[in-house]
Write an enzyme that holds these catalytic residues in place. Sequence first.
Site, PDB file in Angstrom:
ATOM      1  N   HIS A 120       0.284  -1.086 -10.531  1.00 21.21           N
ATOM      2  CA  HIS A 120      -0.712  -1.919  -9.778  1.00 21.21           C
ATOM      3  C   HIS A 120      -1.147  -3.220 -10.347  1.00 21.21           C
ATOM      4  O   HIS A 120      -2.290  -3.408 -10.458  1.00 21.21           O
ATOM      5  CB  HIS A 120      -1.497  -0.945  -9.179  1.00 21.21           C
ATOM      6  CG  HIS A 120      -2.284  -1.495  -7.755  1.00 21.21           C
ATOM      7  ND1 HIS A 120      -2.674  -0.879  -6.897  1.00 21.21           N
ATOM      8  CD2 HIS A 120      -2.079  -2.838  -7.111  1.00 21.21           C
ATOM      9  CE1 HIS A 120      -3.339  -1.589  -5.742  1.00 21.21           C
ATOM     10  NE2 HIS A 120      -2.615  -2.672  -6.056  1.00 21.21           N
ATOM     11  N   GLU A 134      -3.689   6.805  -7.675  1.00 26.84           N
ATOM     12  CA  GLU A 134      -3.978   6.019  -8.995  1.00 26.84           C
ATOM     13  C   GLU A 134      -5.110   6.223  -9.736  1.00 26.84           C
ATOM     14  O   GLU A 134      -5.927   6.647  -8.942  1.00 26.84           O
ATOM     15  CB  GLU A 134      -4.021   4.612  -8.572  1.00 26.84           C
ATOM     16  CG  GLU A 134      -2.572   4.109  -7.679  1.00 26.84           C
ATOM     17  CD  GLU A 134      -2.479   2.700  -7.527  1.00 26.84           C
ATOM     18  OE1 GLU A 134      -3.360   1.999  -7.806  1.00 26.84           O
ATOM     19  OE2 GLU A 134      -1.604   2.385  -6.839  1.00 26.84           O
ATOM     20  N   ARG A 147       0.908  -1.063   0.040  1.00 27.85           N
ATOM     21  CA  ARG A 147      -0.107  -0.052  -0.100  1.00 27.85           C
ATOM     22  C   ARG A 147       0.746   1.187  -0.032  1.00 27.85           C
ATOM     23  O   ARG A 147       1.807   1.266   0.638  1.00 27.85           O
ATOM     24  CB  ARG A 147      -0.793   0.039   1.434  1.00 27.85           C
ATOM     25  CG  ARG A 147      -2.009  -1.070   1.323  1.00 27.85           C
ATOM     26  CD  ARG A 147      -3.198  -0.855   0.297  1.00 27.85           C
ATOM     27  NE  ARG A 147      -4.023  -2.026   0.450  1.00 27.85           N
ATOM     28  CZ  ARG A 147      -4.195  -3.248   0.061  1.00 27.85           C
ATOM     29  NH1 ARG A 147      -2.896  -3.507  -0.828  1.00 27.85           N
ATOM     30  NH2 ARG A 147      -5.209  -3.841   0.154  1.00 27.85           N
TER      31      ARG A 147
END
Length: 324
Positions: free
Chosen positions: A295, A276, A247
């Site tokens: 990601h 993001e 994270r």
Amino acid sequence: MTIAILDDYQKLVPELEAFKSLRQRLPHADIRIIDSMPLAAADIHRLADVQYLVLTRERSRITAGLLDELPSLRAIVQTGTAGAPETSHIDQAACAARGIAIIEGGGSDGHSAAEITWALILNARRKVPEYMASMARGEWHKTNPPVGIGQSVQGQTLGILGYGRIGRLLGQYGRAFGMEILVWGRERTQAAARETGVELAESREALFRRSDVLTLHMRMNESSRHSVKRSDLALMKPTALLVNTSRPGLIEPGALRDALKMGRPGAAALDVHDDEPVLSPDALYGGLNVTATPHIGFVEKSSYEVLFGAAFERFLQFLEQDPG
């Protein structure tokens, strides 16, 4: 019944066996797949009558304002977990106030996240992206700008902060490549270190000082949020690599950029990022020694099958109890 699946911008969900099974079990449902990200005004208009939202991990933030645009919404179906209320991408208090249920599907076995972590470590250490770009330009052993020669991980120390399911897998990978494994964490990590025979660092500070490669694998909660400070990063070697595929909020805001500018650590490898999707190279540590992926730790077919399969199964169980 109206169902919307958000953030399938790679158009992968319709090909999943889990999705085909859902179609068969809910043959009369109106299932809409939203493949844009972030949500546009036209997408929100398409959701106005939706009763159930299915989220692709944490790609969309579900705010009170968005919920106000969805008056028919009865439940949110979460692939993976929604997380603790104080760190979640879902405004759980707003859901509770509106009587909107949150249905969690549960996590995957961690292999896909461990694999992308290991891929980033090897790519960053051996300068693979830079040499691939060099070949694409028709050059040989030239990088732009010059990034120096790569390093083998054999004989280096792999530090793991948080030695849970994913951390243990990384420890196995590191051992197979001849690395020394060093871990630190809370009581469960310390017990796991003794159980698996890996070295427990003398202290958290020692983990940062001694690691050649340091990878973060803590759960995101209020105690771990922003827990990796500038002072921690300043302890790292100038030759060290910091890896974060967990994270972005584990690291104090702005600390990694500042640390890389100061040269401790010398490099970073990231699969998770603030704000993001990151669509600007300058927003992603432009000019600094960073190897990055967008990601994709969970973005592979078997993980999708597990995540969506579990979420759809919990959703169907919810419908049996509360058919509406």
